[in-house]
Scaffold this motif. Sequence first.
Motif, PDB file in Angstrom:
ATOM      1  N   SER A  94     -29.804 111.430   7.248  1.00 21.04           N
ATOM      2  CA  SER A  94     -28.382 112.158   7.952  1.00 21.04           C
ATOM      3  C   SER A  94     -28.087 113.096   8.404  1.00 21.04           C
ATOM      4  O   SER A  94     -28.611 114.285   7.092  1.00 21.04           O
ATOM      5  CB  SER A  94     -26.945 111.333   7.396  1.00 21.04           C
ATOM      6  N   PRO A 117     -25.319 115.500   9.325  1.00 17.75           N
ATOM      7  CA  PRO A 117     -24.040 115.346   8.969  1.00 17.75           C
ATOM      8  C   PRO A 117     -22.930 115.536   9.807  1.00 17.75           C
ATOM      9  O   PRO A 117     -21.876 115.475  10.000  1.00 17.75           O
ATOM     10  CB  PRO A 117     -24.251 116.297   6.941  1.00 17.75           C
ATOM     11  N   LEU A 141     -30.209 108.981  10.346  1.00 12.81           N
ATOM     12  CA  LEU A 141     -29.144 108.293  11.356  1.00 12.81           C
ATOM     13  C   LEU A 141     -28.087 110.496  11.945  1.00 12.81           C
ATOM     14  O   LEU A 141     -28.309 111.009  11.568  1.00 12.81           O
ATOM     15  CB  LEU A 141     -27.913 107.796  10.155  1.00 12.81           C
ATOM     16  N   HIS A 142     -27.915 109.925  12.931  1.00 13.05           N
ATOM     17  CA  HIS A 142     -27.675 110.590  14.115  1.00 13.05           C
ATOM     18  C   HIS A 142     -28.130 111.688  14.438  1.00 13.05           C
ATOM     19  O   HIS A 142     -27.652 113.346  14.185  1.00 13.05           O
ATOM     20  CB  HIS A 142     -25.754 111.236  13.294  1.00 13.05           C
ATOM     21  N   TRP A 143     -29.263 111.829  14.149  1.00 13.31           N
ATOM     22  CA  TRP A 143     -30.526 112.624  14.449  1.00 13.31           C
ATOM     23  C   TRP A 143     -29.520 113.199  16.079  1.00 13.31           C
ATOM     24  O   TRP A 143     -30.272 114.983  16.481  1.00 13.31           O
ATOM     25  CB  TRP A 143     -31.875 112.221  14.484  1.00 13.31           C
TER      26      TRP A 143
END
Length: 442
Positions: free
Chosen positions: A255, A257, A303-305
């Motif tokens: 992820s 962050p 995730l959240h790239w």
Amino acid sequence: MEKRLANWGNYPIISCDETTFTQVDQVEDMISSHSSIIARGNGRCYGDASLATNSISTLKFDKVLQFDTETGVFECQSGITLDQILRIVVPEGWFLPVTPGTKFITVGGAVASDVHGKNHHAEGSFSNHIIDMDVITGKKETLTCSKDKLPDLFWATCGGMGLTGIITRVKFGLKKVETAYIKQKQIKAKNLDELIRLFEEYNQYTYSMAWIDCLQKGDSFGRGILIVGEHATKEELNAQQQAALLNLPEKRPLSVPFNFPSFALNTLTVKAFNWLYYAKNTKREINNVIPYEPFFYPLDAILHWNRGYGKAGFVQYQFVLPLDKKEGLVEILKRISDAGLGSFLAVLKVFGHQDDLISFPRQGYTLALDFPVRKGLFAFLDELDAVVLQYGGRLYLSKDARMKKEVFWQSYPNAQRFAEIVKAYNGDNIFHSVQSERLGIN
């Protein structure tokens, strides 16, 4: 509940009153109590197509209604995601007929964007595989439509960005597979000419796409890696893979962050990334068998790239040009290279023939690129728009956040007919978005 909302590109961000529903009659009440509204799935379109002052989230309307494991017919509510579907159907020996580069979109979003994948040249877009679906129109009527029943509503809904109403139910056909693996071939191309030749040479493969280094010049201009694949058979797997034919082990995704600082993405970092990505294939051709997830969804492992593009967000620029207009593709890539605005993700695919109303695909080459939002970007993209129009192409509405309305109306030959159908089913202009207002569709 009012909140600040953006889609995957984090641009634009708007204030929005978002509501949810679990029953169809709740949607009818919401339509009655709002003068304007738009449906929103998981927010994975890149631009402003599912953004509005009032939005209806479909994420809680996510039930499986029917799955025939013998015929592969799958029926579901519109808020279920492709990820959830894959968890159900792959262990039974079935796969999605068409999938985009992320599994974290809803089925309703897949219809509204009429998503395409690496197999468009062979199997078309998502609409090709829909049996029928239900749409709640602006008149608060739930209408069932298909290619044969209310075909005007069906084709205006497929690729129509939610402007005909709220999609609530979709029935579609799956693809039979023997394993959860893909037999993949990767081939390095020295330049764009060789890459195009490789696409033609390997056009018998069901799945194909290419990554392009869009900052190269000279003899290496447009160099890239062609990736083709087929669903693997049991005999093509090694012993470890055969032990789990249709059940892949769970992997914990990485992820991002926080939002990266804007200076992290620049010409030097893009050049470095492109060099490493091209160099990682130490051989001209690599053949292997891999799980389907890294083949279809490599970015879903992070995730959240999207935070990597910084707080200002990014836009994805995706266009398609006819097969005989390769010079347009060359001109656009040269402009990007000369401007030093290269993209980490530059993905080239080939579309097959598609005869529909408002969907993006048409026979030709499609290129998708990501650009962080910064000063001067939109003026540069306006220049690219002019080239796309010059060569008879168009832009993907699901990725668009800034196209001018004249570009839309000039590049979609059925735009007027689409707008007329939207008006017929959209009552008092109930369903509209930031995008539809910007493009003058409603």
